[in-house]
Motif scaffolding. Structure first.
Motif, short mmCIF file in Angstrom:
data_model
loop_
_atom_site.label_atom_id
_atom_site.label_comp_id
_atom_site.label_asym_id
_atom_site.label_seq_id
_atom_site.Cartn_x
_atom_site.Cartn_y
_atom_site.Cartn_z
N VAL A 24 17.06 -27.81 -35.28
CA VAL A 24 16.38 -27.79 -33.99
C VAL A 24 16.59 -26.39 -33.43
O VAL A 24 17.71 -25.97 -33.18
CB VAL A 24 16.97 -28.85 -33.04
N ASN A 67 12.49 -32.43 -27.36
CA ASN A 67 12.03 -33.40 -28.37
C ASN A 67 10.59 -33.14 -28.79
O ASN A 67 10.28 -33.13 -29.99
CB ASN A 67 12.17 -34.82 -27.82
N SER A 70 10.23 -29.83 -30.74
CA SER A 70 10.85 -29.93 -32.07
C SER A 70 9.86 -30.52 -33.07
O SER A 70 9.89 -30.17 -34.25
CB SER A 70 12.12 -30.76 -32.02
N ASP A 80 11.27 -19.54 -34.62
CA ASP A 80 12.31 -20.06 -33.72
C ASP A 80 12.27 -19.34 -32.37
O ASP A 80 12.44 -19.96 -31.32
CB ASP A 80 13.70 -19.91 -34.34
N HIS A 83 9.24 -20.59 -30.40
CA HIS A 83 9.58 -21.95 -29.96
C HIS A 83 10.45 -21.88 -28.71
O HIS A 83 10.19 -22.55 -27.72
CB HIS A 83 10.30 -22.64 -31.13
#
Length: 96
Positions: A24, A67, A70, A80, A83
């Protein structure tokens, strides 16, 4: 017989590795600079809008965005860092 046994061990090992937990990228806020938040907004608007209508940032609380992102970041092929910037942008405009 040895080849069959080795093949079964290899297949089992690959199954365990592929079914293991996915990393994650985001666990909480990281970036707060206006530059990073602006990049997060741009990535959100351009990447997420390719496949569906943009969700309202108020749709989720901070954990809900962790959530959701992810699941969605890999589909959008976000790094990453991207994100993280999208997450930080969303929670900066969402006051849940």
């Amino acid at each position: 017989m040895k080849k069959l046994f080795l093949g079964m061990i290899t297949a089992s090992a690959l199954t365990v590795v592929s079914c293991g937990p996915k990393s994650v990228a985001v666990t909480g806020p990281k970036y707060t600079s206006s530059e990073h938040l602006a990049q997060g907004k741009s990535i959100f608007e351009n990447s997420c809008n390719r496949c569906h209508k943009l969700p309202d940032p108020a749709k989720h609380d901070d954990q809900g965005w962790i959530n959701t992102l992810s699941r969605m970041a890999p589909k959008a092929k976000l790094t990453d860092e991207q994100h993280q910037m999208v997450y930080d942008y969303l929670i900066s405009v969402n006051k849940k």
